[in-house]
Enzyme design. Structure first.
Site, PDB file in Angstrom:
ATOM      1  NE  ARG A  86      -3.031  -1.665   3.304  1.00 43.94           N
ATOM      2  CZ  ARG A  86      -4.327  -1.942   3.284  1.00 43.94           C
ATOM      3  NH1 ARG A  86      -5.189  -1.053   2.872  1.00 43.94           N
ATOM      4  NH2 ARG A  86      -4.754  -3.095   3.697  1.00 43.94           N
TER       5      ARG A  86
ATOM      6  CB  SER B   9       6.607  -6.487   6.999  1.00 46.16           C
ATOM      7  OG  SER B   9       5.727  -5.403   7.044  1.00 46.16           O
TER       8      SER B   9
ATOM      9  CG  ASP C 110       4.758  -6.294   9.769  1.00 42.64           C
ATOM     10  OD1 ASP C 110       5.727  -6.538  10.525  1.00 42.64           O
ATOM     11  OD2 ASP C 110       4.188  -7.171   9.091  1.00 42.64           O
TER      12      ASP C 110
HETATM   13  C1  BG6 Z   1      -1.627  -5.083   7.600  1.00 41.91           C
HETATM   14  C2  BG6 Z   1      -0.545  -4.115   7.953  1.00 41.91           C
HETATM   15  O1  BG6 Z   1      -2.848  -4.656   8.127  1.00 41.91           O
HETATM   16  O2  BG6 Z   1      -1.303  -6.357   8.125  1.00 41.91           O
HETATM   17  C3  BG6 Z   1       0.769  -4.624   7.381  1.00 41.91           C
HETATM   18  O3  BG6 Z   1      -0.835  -2.855   7.491  1.00 41.91           O
HETATM   19  C4  BG6 Z   1       1.061  -5.999   7.868  1.00 41.91           C
HETATM   20  O4  BG6 Z   1       1.798  -3.781   7.737  1.00 41.91           O
HETATM   21  C5  BG6 Z   1      -0.109  -6.889   7.592  1.00 41.91           C
HETATM   22  O5  BG6 Z   1       2.231  -6.507   7.293  1.00 41.91           O
HETATM   23  C6  BG6 Z   1       0.108  -8.269   8.157  1.00 41.91           C
HETATM   24  O6  BG6 Z   1      -0.893  -9.143   7.749  1.00 41.91           O
HETATM   25  P1  BG6 Z   1      -0.869  -9.923   6.382  1.00 41.91           P
HETATM   26  O7  BG6 Z   1      -1.845 -11.008   6.614  1.00 41.91           O
HETATM   27  O8  BG6 Z   1      -1.289  -8.963   5.321  1.00 41.91           O
HETATM   28  O9  BG6 Z   1       0.519 -10.438   6.191  1.00 41.91           O
HETATM   29  C1  GLC Z   2       8.246 -11.921   8.820  1.00 48.06           C
HETATM   30  C2  GLC Z   2       9.222 -10.777   8.856  1.00 48.06           C
HETATM   31  C3  GLC Z   2       8.884  -9.845   9.972  1.00 48.06           C
HETATM   32  C4  GLC Z   2       7.446  -9.429   9.881  1.00 48.06           C
HETATM   33  C5  GLC Z   2       6.558 -10.614   9.877  1.00 48.06           C
HETATM   34  C6  GLC Z   2       5.103 -10.257   9.769  1.00 48.06           C
HETATM   35  O1  GLC Z   2       8.439 -12.667   9.952  1.00 48.06           O
HETATM   36  O2  GLC Z   2      10.501 -11.282   8.987  1.00 48.06           O
HETATM   37  O3  GLC Z   2       9.717  -8.736   9.928  1.00 48.06           O
HETATM   38  O4  GLC Z   2       7.141  -8.625  10.979  1.00 48.06           O
HETATM   39  O5  GLC Z   2       6.915 -11.438   8.804  1.00 48.06           O
HETATM   40  O6  GLC Z   2       4.804  -9.576   8.612  1.00 48.06           O
END
Ligand code: BG6
Ligand code: GLC
Ligand code: BG6
Ligand code: GLC
Length: 918
Positions: A540, A603, A657
């Site tokens: 995003r 992340s 994240d």
């Molecule tokens: C989102 C966050 O809501 O959730 C992200 O904005 C995050 O930063 C994500 O990485 C994690 O969940 P998923 O299921 O999208 O990996």
């Molecule tokens: C993976 C990444 C970590 C992140 C997580 C959730 O473990 O290494 O940095 O926070 O995924 O998205």
């Protein structure tokens, strides 16, 4: 010569007169073809009523599902015990079904008496008696202590929800033991067998009605057999119905045998027009008045009695025996079905009649004997007619189910009346053929009773049980004991400490990365910020407007796709793509040229020396772009912006994240000191005391630590609970050997674990008919959203099956049950492991602060947590269990981590300005 003719004439005349007389008297018992067709139609309607979910409760013909789904296919084998209770004879048997498809069945059996005081006494004693007989049989046949599966033929109406259970709806025929109705017969017998536990090691695997046993016995020899009929002490029929018509059982594919319990036809008054005064009188004197009214017009237990009542009435009316009645004729049960059969014998019939009547103390004339014989004929003919009408209804239903113009089928038959009565079978066959001219019916007498068939059912059940055990064995690998979970919690705690200490940090698998985020937003933050959110399901770009004082934030965002070839291409391509998306977004928002501060949610594990520097340690999850590991991602982003040379951005912060999530939630709840992601990946961050963070100078205050707990277990410390399936998933991943905890817990891998298990179960022949489809070989088909749907409690089995079909997996309903169980086991373990990890952190926080009790909020995000129907609950329960002194509140991050990243950027920007930089 003349005298002989005269005699013959005289006799014929006498016969005609008597027959006319009886015909007149029993006018109501003679059913025309029209009436039979009408009864057939009524029975068809009754069947429909019994099969309907809403109509079944008030239906008199109960149409009971039997959970027998297929006729024998010849692959059955093994040694079985069998009990046959409820017909005229009680038998215990040993059945040996031979292997190698030779269709060879050997049986050894022993009859035992069923005295009235047992079958009409106390239920417990009845079952104890049955168990005693079984024990005696085992002793006689020298089978003591041999573990054998048992099939119970129990010839009474039972409501079943599975094969090895049956709740007696009501006693019929001669039985009336107390305290059995409404209870499960299988558990009662199992309990009774406990008394003999030294000698008996028996598992009751199947409960079958005698009709079902008969059908299966006959089907073993004739695969066309799909109906079973008993015309014995009682009468009843079963047949194979399409699952889609059985509303009481989930699932719609294949067929299931339905025990019609047709004996109860008419109990709601549907046959009043054809019942006679004799039927009513017989019913009143029976053990179950008002019940089994159809049976009472047909079966062996009642036929003789009907004849007796008729003879008595005729004698009273002066139509027989010169008006004389013997006292024996007054006694209930004096005329039995075997007498009726003997009187109707073709040649000896008349002589037999004389003998039987004489035995009753009567002095019958020739005319009386002829008349009585005709009474018998009318009564037994009516019986055969009624059976034929109901059977014709079943055959028509079968033909219509199959959408055939002509049906070829076989009906398995058993029961003493059918077997010993000289004319019965012929009459029945003839009438059936007349009523359903478009069915080619073969009637097959079951020579060996219903036991052989019951053994077939038991053989299949025993195979299913063995398969079930194999499935359970696999699922058991995923069931963690409390001790194991405590172990995980404690190991996690050790790893957290390792990562924080300077000496042990380099080797730590849980990296405990300082984030340089030192405080929570205080509400004074304000301004317009850009945010990037990269690494979860969606990429995003966001514009975040923070207004000070009111803690209100407005966000505008756009989701962009990152194609797989870019995720796994070169670093330059990846960052160029990101910048392209930013450009599109600015364009879309009308912000071209605006120089906004930017917070970058990235992340992945980054080593940071300051808030705006982050060196990617290594890619995780689905990313593998080259030339990025070991590089500062902020620099890479800056360079890409420069390459594009279209706009400039002020990259102020790079945040994980988890950290963004903690901040998003912390803006609303100051107690939020933990950020948790249960999504594509698995990770957690929390506020740690600076004094504990040996990698960063200073002892004052706190700093957020990105634990990167996904790497927990990479040193082998979780090997005791890792399964072969976890190893397979790991080996097939982009980063083998890495992120082992993440691979047991997060959305990207749970579906893969499920897929590996399904492949294994299929290989073992336990699923998908043993066929591993191309689809099942395809990585990633079980996305979190599908797992979540499959496990939803609101979903009926058929819907689960539909989801699997959408995924390209052609499954049966049984398969769907297993798939759902597999998903449940895998996701439960994941939630529990999360719980154990989180318990370690909150306990550490409590101890570090020296609190007896800790109140703390955890900000959570991620599709697994949000979409899965049980994950969050199990996770929370586990934390409660493993960290009982912590009162943990879970707060779902509604706005994603972009908001948190913007807040961090705002704080950083304020600090920057305060330091006079910029
Ligand atoms: C989102 C966050 O809501 O959730 C992200 O904005 C995050 O930063 C994500 O990485 C994690 O969940 P998923 O299921 O999208 O990996
Ligand atoms: C993976 C990444 C970590 C992140 C997580 C959730 O473990 O290494 O940095 O926070 O995924 O998205
Ligand atoms: C036997 C079957 O052959 O027939 C029994 O083995 C069944 O299971 C019986 O109940 C029905 O006939 P009857 O005449 O004994 O009630
Ligand atoms: C009675 C029982 C039924 C059984 C039949 C024949 O009708 O209720 O279950 O099949 O007798 O034995």
């Amino acid at each position: 010569m003349f005298a002989v003719h005269l005699m013959a004439f005289y006799f014929t005349k006498l016969k005609e007169d008597q027959i006319k007389k009886v015909d007149r008297f029993l006018y109501h018992m003679r059913l025309s073809d029209e009436t039979l067709l009408d009864i057939m139609a009524r029975f068809q309607a009754e069947m429909q009523k019994g099969l309907g979910k809403d109509t079944n409760p008030t239906a008199s013909v109960k149409m009971l599902p039997t959970f027998v789904r297929a006729i024998p296919d010849g692959s059955e084998n093994g040694e079985f015990l069998s009990l046959d209770l409820g017909g005229s004879k009680f038998r215990v048997l040993k059945v040996q079904v031979s292997e190698e498809g030779k269709r060879n069945v050997q049986m050894e059996s022993q009859f035992y008496p069923t005295p009235n005081e047992i079958i009409r006494g106390n239920g417990t004693e009845l079952f104890e008696y049955v168990a005693d007989c079984l024990a005696d049989f085992m002793k006689t046949k020298e089978l003591m202590r041999k573990k054998l599966p048992l099939g119970l033929t129990f010839s009474f109406p039972c409501k079943q929800t599975k094969l090895e259970e049956g709740v007696l709806l009501s006693w019929t025929k001669k039985f009336k033991a107390r305290g059995v109705q409404g209870t499960d017969v299988v558990s009662s017998l199992t309990n009774a067998m406990r008394k003999h536990k030294q000698d008996l090691d028996v598992d009751i695997l199947a409960l079958v009605n005698d009709t079902v046993g008969t059908m299966m016995t006959c089907a073993y020899d004739d695969p066309y057999c799909e109906v079973g009929v008993i015309i014995g002490t009682g009468t009843n029929a079963c047949y194979m119905e399409d699952m889609s018509n059985i509303e009481l059982v989930e699932g719609d594919e294949g067929r299931m045998c339905i025990n019609t319990e047709w004996g109860a036809f008419g109990d709601d008054g549907a046959l009043e027009d054809i019942r006679t005064e004799f039927d009513r009188e017989l019913d009143l004197g029976s053990l179950n008045p008002g019940k089994q009214l159809f049976e009472k017009m047909i079966s062996g237990l009642y036929l003789g009695e009907l004849v007796r009542l008729i003879l008595l009435k005729m004698a009273k009316a002066g139509l027989l025996f010169g008006g004389e009645k013997s006292s024996a004729l007054h006694i209930k049960g004096k005329i039995e079905t075997r007498h009726v059969a003997a009187m109707e014998k073709y040649k000896e019939g008349l002589a037999n009649t004389r003998e039987i009547l004489t035995d009753l103390g009567l002095e019958p004339s020739e005319a009386d004997c002829v008349a009585v014989q005709h009474v018998c004929t009318i009564v037994s003919f009516r019986s055969a007619n009624l059976c034929a009408a109901a059977l014709a209804a079943i055959l028509t239903r079968l033909r219509e189910n199959k959408k055939l113009v002509r049906l070829r089928t076989t009906v398995g038959m058993d029961g003493t009346l059918y077997k010993i009565h000289p004319q019965y079978p012929k009459r029945l066959h003839k009438v059936v053929r007349k009523l359903v001219p478009n069915c080619d019916v073969r009637f097959l007498l079951s020579e060996s009773g219903s036991t052989k068939g019951a053994a077939m059912v038991t053989a299949v059940a025993s195979r299913v049980q063995a398969q079930r055990k194999q499935i359970d064995k696999v699922l058991a690998l995923f069931r963690l004991t409390r001790e194991q979970l405590v172990g995980v919690r404690d190991k996690m705690r050790v790893e957290l400490e390792y990562g924080l200490k300077r000496d042990t940090h380099p080797l730590a698998t849980v990296k405990m990365l300082p984030t340089y985020v030192c405080g929570m937003p205080d509400g004074t933050e304000k301004g317009k910020f850009l945010a990037l959110d990269l690494g979860g399901t969606n990429f995003r770009v966001l514009l975040v407007k923070i207004r000070s004082g009111r803690r209100s934030v407005r966000m505008y965002n756009k989701i962009f796709a990152i194609p797989l070839e870019i995720m796994q291409g070169t670093g330059e391509e990846l960052f160029d793509h990101i910048v392209q998306c930013i450009a599109d977004f600015l364009d879309y928002m009308g912000l071209k040229g605006a120089q906004l501060p930017l917070g970058f949610t990235f992340s992945f594990p980054c080593r940071q020396e300051s808030i705006d520097k982050g060196t990617l340690i290594e890619w995780t999850k689905g990313f593998k772009a080259t030339d990025c590991e070991g590089e500062d991602v902020v620099d890479m982003l800056r360079e890409a912006i420069k390459r594009r040379n279209e706009f400039d951005l002020d990259i102020v912060a790079v945040v994980n994240d988890t950290v963004g999530t903690m901040m998003t939630c912390g803006y609303e709840d100051r107690n939020c000191e933990v950020g948790l992601i249960a999504g594509t990946g698995s990770n957690m961050c929390y506020m740690e005391e600076m004094r504990n963070i040996e990698l960063v100078e200073g002892d004052e205050g706190k700093m957020c630590i990105n634990t990167e707990w996904g790497g927990f277990g990479d040193n082998g410390c979780l090997d005791d609970i890792r399964t072969q399936y976890d190893k397979e998933v790991d080996e097939g991943s982009l980063n083998p050997g890495k992120q082992r905890y993440e691979k047991m817990t997060s959305g990207m891998y749970l579906g893969e674990i499920v897929r590996q298990i399904l492949i294994d179960l299929t290989k073992q022949g336990l699923l998908f008919r043993g066929q591993i489809s191309e689809r099942l070989r395809t990585r990633g088909i079980f996305e979190t959203k599908f797992l979540s749907q499959i496990e939803s409690d609101r979903l009926a089995l058929l819907q689960v099956r539909r989801i699997l079909q959408q995924l390209g997996l052609d499954s049966t309903c049984e398969d769907s049950i297993v798939v759902k169980e597999v998903c449940g086991a895998v996701s439960r373990r994941a939630a529990e492991l999360y719980g154990a990890g989180l318990a370690a952190v909150v306990e550490k926080r409590r101890e570090d602060q020296g609190f007896e009790h800790l109140k703390i909020t955890v900000g959570v995000d991620g599709t697994l947590y949000k979409l899965h129907p049980h994950f969050s609950r199990i996770l929370q329960e586990t934390v409660k269990e493993l960290a009982p002194r912590c009162d943990v509140t879970f707060m779902l991050s509604e706005d994603g981590s972009g908001k948190g990243a913007a807040l961090i950027t705002a704080v950083a920007k304020r600090l920057q300005q305060a330091r006079g930089e910029n």
